[in-house]
Motif scaffolding. Structure first.
Motif, mmCIF file in Angstrom:
data_model
loop_
_atom_site.group_PDB
_atom_site.id
_atom_site.type_symbol
_atom_site.label_atom_id
_atom_site.label_comp_id
_atom_site.label_asym_id
_atom_site.label_seq_id
_atom_site.Cartn_x
_atom_site.Cartn_y
_atom_site.Cartn_z
ATOM 1 N N PHE A 240 0.745 -1.412 0.048
ATOM 2 C CA PHE A 240 -0.141 -0.140 -0.111
ATOM 3 C C PHE A 240 1.122 1.223 0.059
ATOM 4 O O PHE A 240 1.926 1.358 0.743
ATOM 5 C CB PHE A 240 -0.901 0.082 1.190
ATOM 6 C CG PHE A 240 -2.213 0.558 1.073
ATOM 7 C CD1 PHE A 240 -3.448 0.057 0.801
ATOM 8 C CD2 PHE A 240 -2.381 2.106 1.388
ATOM 9 C CE1 PHE A 240 -4.509 0.671 0.469
ATOM 10 C CE2 PHE A 240 -3.502 2.669 1.176
ATOM 11 C CZ PHE A 240 -4.503 2.047 0.802
ATOM 12 N N SER A 336 -2.824 14.224 14.913
ATOM 13 C CA SER A 336 -2.161 13.107 15.076
ATOM 14 C C SER A 336 -1.140 13.201 16.180
ATOM 15 O O SER A 336 -0.944 14.403 16.535
ATOM 16 C CB SER A 336 -1.342 12.641 13.768
ATOM 17 O OG SER A 336 -0.652 13.637 13.475
ATOM 18 N N MET A 340 0.043 16.345 12.957
ATOM 19 C CA MET A 340 -0.590 16.465 11.575
ATOM 20 C C MET A 340 -1.783 17.082 11.976
ATOM 21 O O MET A 340 -2.554 16.501 12.875
ATOM 22 C CB MET A 340 -0.540 15.570 10.905
ATOM 23 C CG MET A 340 -1.475 15.269 9.575
ATOM 24 S SD MET A 340 -1.030 16.606 8.593
ATOM 25 C CE MET A 340 0.560 16.245 8.065
ATOM 26 N N ILE A 342 -5.777 17.401 9.892
ATOM 27 C CA ILE A 342 -6.399 17.223 8.682
ATOM 28 C C ILE A 342 -7.847 17.623 8.888
ATOM 29 O O ILE A 342 -8.604 17.278 9.900
ATOM 30 C CB ILE A 342 -6.218 15.718 8.433
ATOM 31 C CG1 ILE A 342 -4.702 15.473 7.958
ATOM 32 C CG2 ILE A 342 -7.230 15.251 7.477
ATOM 33 C CD1 ILE A 342 -4.696 13.960 7.460
ATOM 34 N N ALA A 387 -7.882 11.310 6.248
ATOM 35 C CA ALA A 387 -7.372 9.807 6.564
ATOM 36 C C ALA A 387 -6.283 10.164 7.306
ATOM 37 O O ALA A 387 -5.235 9.216 7.589
ATOM 38 C CB ALA A 387 -6.830 9.417 5.135
HETATM 39 N N1 LIG Z 1 -0.758 11.680 10.693
HETATM 40 C C1 LIG Z 1 -0.750 11.821 9.345
HETATM 41 N N2 LIG Z 1 -1.799 11.175 8.649
HETATM 42 C C2 LIG Z 1 -1.705 11.412 7.333
HETATM 43 C C3 LIG Z 1 -0.777 11.947 6.585
HETATM 44 C C4 LIG Z 1 0.307 12.492 7.261
HETATM 45 O O1 LIG Z 1 1.298 13.023 6.740
HETATM 46 N N3 LIG Z 1 0.437 12.398 8.692
HETATM 47 N N4 LIG Z 1 -1.022 12.207 5.412
HETATM 48 C C5 LIG Z 1 -2.164 12.119 4.597
HETATM 49 C C6 LIG Z 1 -2.018 11.869 3.249
HETATM 50 S S1 LIG Z 1 -1.703 12.970 2.091
HETATM 51 C C7 LIG Z 1 -2.669 10.577 2.636
HETATM 52 S S2 LIG Z 1 -2.735 10.591 0.872
HETATM 53 C C8 LIG Z 1 -2.900 9.431 3.346
HETATM 54 C C9 LIG Z 1 -2.142 8.098 3.047
HETATM 55 O O2 LIG Z 1 -2.125 7.213 3.733
HETATM 56 P P1 LIG Z 1 -1.480 5.935 3.688
HETATM 57 O O3 LIG Z 1 -0.043 6.417 3.958
HETATM 58 O O4 LIG Z 1 -1.791 4.884 4.734
HETATM 59 O O5 LIG Z 1 -1.445 5.484 2.210
HETATM 60 O O6 LIG Z 1 -2.745 9.636 4.921
HETATM 61 C C10 LIG Z 1 -3.036 10.945 5.290
HETATM 62 N N5 LIG Z 1 -2.745 10.948 6.811
#
Ligand SMILES: Nc1nc2c(c(=O)[nH]1)N[C@H]1C(S)=C(S)[C@@H](COP(=O)(O)O)O[C@H]1N2
Ligand SMILES: [Mo]
Length: 528
Positions: A240, A336, A340, A342, A387
């Motif tokens: 993945f 997170s 991070m 989101i 995510a």
């Molecule tokens: N804590 C955290 N979560 C994150 C991110 C991150 O940089 N830090 N990146 C995001 C992004 S840009 C994507 S596309 C997805 C990717 O999930 P994966 O690495 O499990 O494929 O996680 C998301 N969640």
């Protein structure tokens, strides 16, 4: 042995100074590794500086890096930081053989810079400065010792003060001792650091996922067309894609993990342990996740079977109402453990789709790299707006009041997944024999589904591809089209139509600010 005084009149050569600078930097980093083992791995100077660079890189540069280096972008960044430090430490050593104090001060100042970088990272506490401060102090002291030894002339019989050149043997021994001691300290730091996350590793090994209260139906047998060159319908976790800003994968101990839910319109704020989350009825659901940084035809998309608690139910328990029901908050900000943030529309999360607080991926606890113990997954939204991995906090706010991490870096606040299709086989620029060729790949439009995929060669008429069976609306679909390849150069193109009958746009747009559009095309040459 008589001690011989250093002779300031003799200046050691620059290369020797550079060697001293390098050894001092190495010693500093080793001491910092040891210190970081007692603080946290992210606080180690190279990681802190790398992280600070990631945080400050403009989106366009980051897109260029991802395009040029793919998932190795982190390795390239690490090498870059190491090269800069190597040059800097050589320069520091060269300065030190000319002006010892200035050189040592510069070494200490580099440490201060590292400390500033560490303090500037999200979620940093004052302790994060320690490893870099230790690095600076150790590097300055070692540089002082080495350059002093370098300036000391070789002891010679009958000559007071000895003779120049330097006491090579004495210096060599000191240098070897420094490097050895540093290597040992650095190794010990690494081992101690690994020991620090042993609890997390054990907590993952011990985690038994409860069976789902709402299991996903089995993946239809015809979802996987099993065309060679097209990946499996369900992407194994090890294959993945991974996209995140973490230079060190956070290893969270499941036992101490907590999730807090609070903010605007939250009448009953919550704090949950993992046991609390696992005691809830869990839903299993197949969802294709993709990254907004994925170019047309790119690799940052994968499909997994997720197991988790429904986010909407949890929010409702906390008293949250979506904006359409008069709720004051339209943005859910997930945070997170590594800071991070989101932001996801509350309306989307609560509109009935299976937005999950996921604990399982393909029947296993989440891998550390994919967010153990808990991450969010929302069908239909790009990863950067849905995510969050290593989730620890959910805060209700508004889009007007708050910009999450990527939004502050020029990405859109809201970003539903755009309809995309990709040719996986034949590969670009492959050489094929004339005759039948299976042109195949995947198409996705999460939460809308895929109703049709068409392929054409050389701008000719569109042909409907055969679709793999649909596994709900939240996953990609495989497709295949049998092509009769005639000799010559050919360009194959693909386009998809989503479940609402809307065709994938031909308009070519880059990934910024809310996802790339355009048709994927592949050029091949056919000859006997
Ligand atoms: N804590 C955290 N979560 C994150 C991110 C991150 O940089 N830090 N990146 C995001 C992004 S840009 C994507 S596309 C997805 C990717 O999930 P994966 O690495 O499990 O494929 O996680 C998301 N969640
Ligand atoms: Mo992403």
């Amino acid at each position: 042995m008589t001690r011989v005084q250093a002779d300031p009149a003799h200046r050691p050569p620059d290369w020797a100074g550079a060697v001293c600078g390098g050894a001092a930097a190495f010693a500093g980093l080793a001491a910092a590794a040891l210190a970081a083992a007692f603080v946290r791995p992210e606080a180690a100077p190279l990681t802190a500086v790398g992280g600070a660079v990631v945080d400050r890189t403009p989106a366009t540069v980051k897109e260029w890096a991802v395009r040029s280096f793919g998932t190795s972008d982190k390795l390239v960044l690490a090498l870059g930081v190491v090269v800069v430090l190597a040059v800097l430490s050589a320069a520091t050593g060269i300065l030190a053989v000319r002006r010892l104090r200035a050189g040592c001060a510069l070494a200490a100042a580099v440490g201060l810079l590292g400390a500033a970088a560490a303090l500037g990272r999200p979620e940093a506490g004052w302790k994060d400065a320690l490893p870099s401060l230790v690095a600076g102090a150790v590097a300055a002291s070692v540089l002082y010792l080495l350059v002093t030894a370098l300036r000391r002339p070789r002891p010679a019989a009958g000559r007071p003060g000895g003779t120049w050149p330097m006491d090579r043997r004495g210096f060599g021994r000191l240098l070897a001792a420094t490097v050895t001691a540093s290597a040992v300290a650095g190794y010990a730091g690494r081992r101690l650091g690994a020991h620090g996350s042993a609890g997390a590793t054990a907590s993952r090994a011990d985690l038994v996922l409860p069976p789902p209260a709402v299991p996903a139906p089995p993946v239809p047998a015809g979802a996987d067309l099993e065309v060679p060159g097209v990946g499996p319908f369900v992407t194994p976790a090890a294959q993945f894609y991974r996209v995140d800003t973490a230079l060190v994968v956070p290893r969270v101990d499941a036992g101490s993990w907590r999730l807090t839910v609070h903010g605007e319109g939250v009448s009953r704020p919550l704090t949950l342990t993992l046991a609390d989350l696992l005691a809830r009825p869990l839903t299993e659901h197949d969802i294709t996740l993709c990254c907004v940084s994925n170019e047309v035809g790119g690799p940052y998309v994968g499909n997994a079977r997720w197991l988790g608690a429904r986010l909407a139910d949890l929010l409702r328990e906390a008293g949250v109402r979506p904006p359409s029901r008069g709720g004051p908050a339209d943005q859910l900000v997930a945070r997170s453990v590594d800071g991070m943030t989101i932001g996801t529309p509350v309306e989307t999360v609560m509109d009935g789709r299976d937005a999950l607080l996921a604990v399982g991926m393909n029947g296993e606890p989440l891998p550390f790299a994919h967010g153990f113990p808990v991450r969010m997954v929302v069908p239909g939204l790009y990863g950067y707006v849905s995510a969050c991995k290593w989730l620890t906090e959910l805060r209700l706010t508004t889009f007007a009041a708050y910009d999450a991490y990527w939004v502050r870096r020029s990405w859109a606040q809201q970003a539903p997944v755009k309809t995309q299709s990709r040719i996986d086989t034949p590969r670009p620029f492959s050489k094929l024999a004339p005759g039948p060729v299976a042109v195949a790949g995947v198409a996705w439009a999460q939460h809308r589904g895929i109703s049709r995929v068409e392929v054409r060669a050389d701008g000719g008429p569109w042909h409907e591809a055969r679709l793999g069976d649909a596994d709900g609306n939240d996953t990609w679909r495989q497709w295949v089209w049998p092509w009769q390849a005639a000799p010559g150069e050919h360009t194959l193109e693909v386009r998809a139509t989503d479940g609402r009958g809307e065709a994938q746009t031909q308009e070519r747009r880059g990934t910024l600010p809310d996802g790339a559009t355009g048709w994927h095309s592949v050029t091949v040459s056919v000859h006997a």
